[in-house]
Design an enzyme around this catalytic site. Structure first.
Site, short mmCIF file in Angstrom:
data_model
loop_
_atom_site.label_atom_id
_atom_site.label_comp_id
_atom_site.label_asym_id
_atom_site.label_seq_id
_atom_site.Cartn_x
_atom_site.Cartn_y
_atom_site.Cartn_z
N LYS A 1 0.85 -1.19 0.00
CA LYS A 1 0.00 0.00 0.00
C LYS A 1 0.89 1.25 0.00
CE LYS A 1 -0.42 -0.46 5.03
NZ LYS A 1 -1.21 -1.12 6.09
N ARG B 1 -10.68 -0.58 14.59
CA ARG B 1 -10.57 0.32 13.44
C ARG B 1 -11.73 -0.08 12.52
NH1 ARG B 1 -4.57 0.54 10.81
NH2 ARG B 1 -5.22 -1.48 10.00
N HIS C 1 -6.11 -8.12 12.63
CA HIS C 1 -4.90 -7.29 12.65
C HIS C 1 -4.54 -6.98 14.10
CE1 HIS C 1 -1.90 -4.79 10.87
NE2 HIS C 1 -2.43 -3.64 11.22
N ARG D 1 1.25 -11.13 6.39
CA ARG D 1 1.16 -9.83 5.70
C ARG D 1 2.39 -9.00 6.05
NH1 ARG D 1 -3.93 -10.22 8.29
NH2 ARG D 1 -3.34 -8.44 9.57
N TYR E 1 15.41 31.10 6.23
CA TYR E 1 14.24 31.83 6.75
C TYR E 1 14.26 31.90 8.26
CZ TYR E 1 12.04 31.19 2.15
OH TYR E 1 11.75 31.19 0.83
N CYS F 1 13.95 24.53 3.86
CA CYS F 1 12.99 25.25 3.02
C CYS F 1 12.22 24.25 2.14
CB CYS F 1 13.70 26.26 2.12
SG CYS F 1 14.86 27.32 2.97
N ASP G 1 12.61 23.67 -1.04
CA ASP G 1 13.42 23.00 -2.05
C ASP G 1 14.90 22.90 -1.71
OD1 ASP G 1 11.07 23.23 -3.78
OD2 ASP G 1 11.63 25.35 -3.82
C1 LIG Z 1 -0.49 -2.04 6.81
C2 LIG Z 1 -1.03 -3.35 7.22
C3 LIG Z 1 -0.19 -4.47 7.36
C4 LIG Z 1 1.32 -4.38 7.28
O1 LIG Z 1 1.82 -3.96 8.52
P1 LIG Z 1 3.42 -3.86 8.74
O2 LIG Z 1 3.54 -3.43 10.15
O3 LIG Z 1 3.91 -2.83 7.79
O4 LIG Z 1 3.97 -5.21 8.47
C5 LIG Z 1 -0.78 -5.69 7.62
N1 LIG Z 1 -2.11 -5.81 7.75
C6 LIG Z 1 -2.94 -4.76 7.65
C7 LIG Z 1 -4.40 -4.97 7.81
C8 LIG Z 1 -2.44 -3.50 7.40
O5 LIG Z 1 -3.26 -2.45 7.32
#
Ligand SMILES: *Cc1c(COP(=O)(O)O)cnc(C)c1O
Length: 369
Positions: free
Chosen positions: A42, A136, A164, A216, A258, A305, A307
Site C-alpha cells: 500500500k 478500526r 490485525h 502480511r 528563513y 525550506c 526546495d
Molecule cells: C499495513 C497493514 C499491514 C502491514 O503492517 P506492517 O507493520 O507494515 O507489516 C498488515 N495488515 C494490515 C491490515 C495493514 O493495514
C-alpha cells in the site's frame, strides 16, 4: 524538451535495492513456512514504488499482494501484475464492478457495507476482517459466523478471514498478552474459509503466533523494523541521495535561511543541498538533522525550506558542488537510518519513507525482469 536519456538535473533519487527486498521476503518465507508471504505494498510500497517491487516479487514467486485502496490495486493490474490482490480498506459500492472485472479481492468489515454491496449485481471475492481489538474496522468475533452466512447467501465468494494486531511490535508483557488474546478470539471462530491470515511484520518477527496461510509483510519487507526492536536479518531497501548544489564560506554573525534561526559564531564553510520539504524531507529537521557527505556527518544549519537547506561542512577538507549527499542510507562507513530521522522528528520509520514525495524519482537496482 528533455531527451530520453535525461535522468534528473539536480541528481536527487530514492535508490531502491530490489535484491534487498527479495532477500527480506525470502527471510519471511523461510521463517513462516508453510505460510506464504503476502507483501503489503500500500501507499506505493511505503514510498518505495509498488509496481517495480510487485513485478520483482511476483517473478520471485509471490501470489498474493495487499494494498489499502482499490486504485492501488488497479495500478498494479495496469502494470501487468496478475497475482491476487487484497484491498484492506473502504471501497464505494459504485466501484465494486471494477473490482470484480479486475479480479481484486475486497475486505468486508461491517453490516452496513454488506447491505450496500448486496444491491450490486456482480459480487467480488472477499476476505472478512475480524475486529479482535484494533477497533478500526472489522466484524466482532461473535458475529462473524452470521456475517459469513449472510455473505454467502448474497452470492459473495468468501475466500478469506483475517484480523490485525495492535501491539505485536512490543515485547512488554501486557502487550504480549493482548496479542495472544486477539489471537485466541480469532482462533475461536469456527467458519469454513480457505485462507486465514493474522500476522503483520511485527507478529511474524516475534514468532509467537502461528501465521496460518499467509503473513502480511509490510514494513519489514523494506528492511525496516516495526517498533523498537533492532535489525537482525533484514536489509534496508531504500536510500535517498542527492548532490551538493553550492559551497561557500559565511562569516561570524551571518545567518542562514528563513527566520534567521541559525547565526554563525565563527567563520564557517557551508554547503547547500537541493532538497526540501516538498520532497518529503522534514522541516522538523531544521537545526537538528544531519546528512552524509564524503562519509562524514554534516549538521543542518537553519530552516529546511521547500526546495533546499544548508549544512555545515567546515570539518570537510574537500567538498564541491556535485558531491554525493546521503539523506538516508550508507556512505563509506557512516549510515543515516529512517529510524534516526523518525526519532528526531517524533514519528515512526513508516512515515519517513511514505512521505518521500513524487518529486523524487525512484531508481531501481538489481531488477531482473
Ligand atoms: C499495513 C497493514 C499491514 C502491514 O503492517 P506492517 O507493520 O507494515 O507489516 C498488515 N495488515 C494490515 C491490515 C495493514 O493495514
Amino acid at each position: 524538451m528533455l531527451g530520453g536519456d535525461f535522468t534528473e538535473s539536480r541528481n536527487t533519487f530514492a535508490v531502491i535495492d530490489v535484491r534487498n527486498y527479495i532477500h527480506n521476503l525470502e527471510y519471511f518465507q523461510e521463517k513462516c513456512a508453510p505460510a506464504k508471504v503476502m507483501p503489503v505494498i500500500k501507499a506505493n510500497a511505503y514510498g518505495h514504488g509498488a509496481v517495480m517491487l510487485a513485478k520483482s516479487a511476483e517473478k520471485w514467486g509471490i501470489d498474493y499482494f495487499a494494498v489499502a485502496f482499490l486504485e492501488e490495486a488497479i495500478e498494479l493490474r495496469k502494470n501487468g501484475i496478475s497475482s491476487d490482490i487484497l484491498v484492506f480498506n473502504y471501497v464505494e459500492p459504485d466501484f465494486l464492478t471494477i473490482a470484480v472485472e479486475n479480479n481484486i479481492t475486497i475486505t468486508m468489515y461491517s453490516w452496513e457495507q454488506l447491505e450496500k454491496y448486496s444491491v450490486v449485481s456482480k459480487k467480488p471475492k472477499v476476505h472478512v476482517n475480524v475486529d479482535t481489538g484494533m477497533n478500526r474496522v472489522g466484524i466482532k468475533p461473535q458475529h462473524v459466523k452470521d456475517y459469513i452466512f449472510k455473505l454467502k447467501q448474497d452470492g459473495f465468494n468468501v475466500e478469506g478471514l483475517y484480523t490485525h494486531f495492535a501491539v505485536a511490535d512490543s515485547d512488554d508483557i501486557e502487550d504480549i498478552k493482548f496479542t495472544e488474546q486477539q489471537y485466541k478470539l480469532f482462533e475461536a471462530i469456527d467458519v469454513d474459509v480457505s485462507i486465514k491470515h493474522v500476522c503483520n511484520s511485527a507478529a511474524a518477527i516475534a514468532g509467537r503466533i502461528p501465521c496460518h496461510n499467509y503473513v502480511r509483510v509490510g514494513i519489514a519487507g523494506y528492511g525496516l523494523m516495526p517498533g523498537k526492536r533492532i535489525y537482525r536479518n533484514l536489509k534496508p531497501v531504500l536510500s535517498w541521495k542527492t548532490a551538493v548544489s553550492h559551497v561557500k564560506y559565511i562569516e561570524k554573525g551571518e545567518s542562514i535561511s528563513y527566520g534567521r534561526t541559525f547565526v554563525a559564531d565563527k567563520r564557517m564553510k557551508v554547503a547547500t543541498i537541493p532538497v526540501g520539504y516538498a520532497d518529503g524531507y522534514w522541516r522538523h529537521l531544521s537545526n537538528k538533522g544531519e546528512v552524509l557527505i564524503r562519509g562524514k556527518r554534516c549538521r543542518i544549519l537553519g530552516r529546511v525550506c521547500m526546495d533546499q537547506f544548508v549544512v555545515d561542512v567546515s570539518h570537510l577538507e574537500n567538498v564541491n558542488s556535485g558531491d554525493e549527499v546521503v539523506l538516508i542510507g550508507e556512505q563509506l562507513n557512516e549510515n543515516i537510518s529512517a529510524e534516526e530521522i523518525a526519532e528526531l522528528v517524533g514519528t515512526i520509520n513508516y512515515e519517513v519513507t511514505c512521505r518521500i514525495s513524487e518529486r523524487v524519482p525512484r531508481i531501481y537496482r538489481g531488477v531482473e525482469l
